[in-house]
Design a protein around this motif. Structure first.
Motif, PDB file in Angstrom:
ATOM      1  N   PRO A   1       0.906  -1.349   0.207  1.00  0.00           N
ATOM      2  CA  PRO A   1       0.327  -0.287   0.005  1.00  0.00           C
ATOM      3  C   PRO A   1       0.744   0.958   0.216  1.00  0.00           C
TER       4      PRO A   1
ATOM      5  N   ALA B   1       2.638   4.263   1.849  1.00  0.00           N
ATOM      6  CA  ALA B   1       2.454   5.101   2.589  1.00  0.00           C
ATOM      7  C   ALA B   1       3.577   5.863   2.712  1.00  0.00           C
TER       8      ALA B   1
ATOM      9  N   ARG C   1       0.292   9.060   5.293  1.00  0.00           N
ATOM     10  CA  ARG C   1      -0.630   7.903   5.998  1.00  0.00           C
ATOM     11  C   ARG C   1       0.200   7.397   6.945  1.00  0.00           C
TER      12      ARG C   1
ATOM     13  N   ILE D   1      -2.158   1.695   6.567  1.00  0.00           N
ATOM     14  CA  ILE D   1      -2.502   1.357   5.680  1.00  0.00           C
ATOM     15  C   ILE D   1      -2.826   0.048   6.466  1.00  0.00           C
TER      16      ILE D   1
ATOM     17  N   SER E   1      -9.725  -3.358   3.538  1.00  0.00           N
ATOM     18  CA  SER E   1      -8.869  -2.628   3.185  1.00  0.00           C
ATOM     19  C   SER E   1      -8.899  -1.939   4.565  1.00  0.00           C
ATOM     20  N   TRP E   2      -8.187  -0.553   4.885  1.00  0.00           N
ATOM     21  CA  TRP E   2      -8.505   0.618   5.668  1.00  0.00           C
ATOM     22  C   TRP E   2      -7.446   1.726   5.255  1.00  0.00           C
ATOM     23  N   GLN E   3      -7.772   2.429   4.727  1.00  0.00           N
ATOM     24  CA  GLN E   3      -6.734   3.466   3.527  1.00  0.00           C
ATOM     25  C   GLN E   3      -7.293   4.839   4.697  1.00  0.00           C
TER      26      GLN E   3
ATOM     27  N   PRO F   1      -7.343   8.260   5.675  1.00  0.00           N
ATOM     28  CA  PRO F   1      -6.466   9.260   6.395  1.00  0.00           C
ATOM     29  C   PRO F   1      -6.596   9.838   7.848  1.00  0.00           C
TER      30      PRO F   1
END
Length: 163
Positions: free
Chosen positions: A22, A24, A28, A31, A123-125, A127
């Motif tokens: 991911p 990064a 961030r 992630i 998934s986890w993105q 911010p």
């Protein structure tokens, strides 16, 4: 866990997994992907430089020490504490946590854009928002390897006494 299919039900790993790391960036700090997670922490092991470190936990299918793959954690210094600025290259480490791993599946429980209530995500993105729970499923390559049940972790940012 509703919406997620753990390995203990006999399902096989998804062949279409995205093996890319991911993105990064500096904005961030956390992630999470289906088979990897990257986060920033000020935690340092005894004898290491203080400052901010990036940790990357992922399955490494190219690790020659364990076929078919190894669960590894890499650690690199992003921003040293002022007292530890030496001008040299930033220190980094890589450790094998488990060998003989065929697949690892991570899940993230929380509220993302459009969610009305917390739910499981692959998934986890986000911010500005961290997951409430993180689940870890490990599938070993050999049938005689130990069978692990799904591990669900409450991150330390939700439990101040753990910090």
């Amino acid at each position: 866990m509703p919406g997620r299919k753990p390995y203990c039900d006999g399902s096989s790993p998804r062949p279409d997994r995205d093996r890319r790391i991911p993105t990064a960036g500096p904005d961030r700090a956390f992630i999470g992907g289906r088979d990897r997670v990257s986060f920033v922490s000020s935690f340092v092991a005894q004898g290491q430089f203080g400052g901010l470190w990036r940790y990357d936990l992922a399955l490494d299918p190219n690790d020659v020490s364990a076929a078919p793959g190894a669960l590894v954690i890499a650690q690199r210094l992003l921003r040293p504490a002022p007292a530890n600025t030496s001008g040299g290259p930033a220190p980094s480490t890589r450790s094998v946590l488990l060998k003989g791993v065929q697949d690892v599946r991570l899940g993230y429980f929380g509220v993302l854009e459009g969610d009305r209530a917390p739910q499981w995500h692959d998934s986890w993105q986000h911010p500005n928002r961290l997951p409430l729970l993180i689940s870890v499923d490990v599938l070993f390559a050999e049938k005689d390897q130990p069978h692990w049940t799904t591990l669900v972790v409450v991150p330390p940012w939700l439990n101040p006494s753990a910090l």
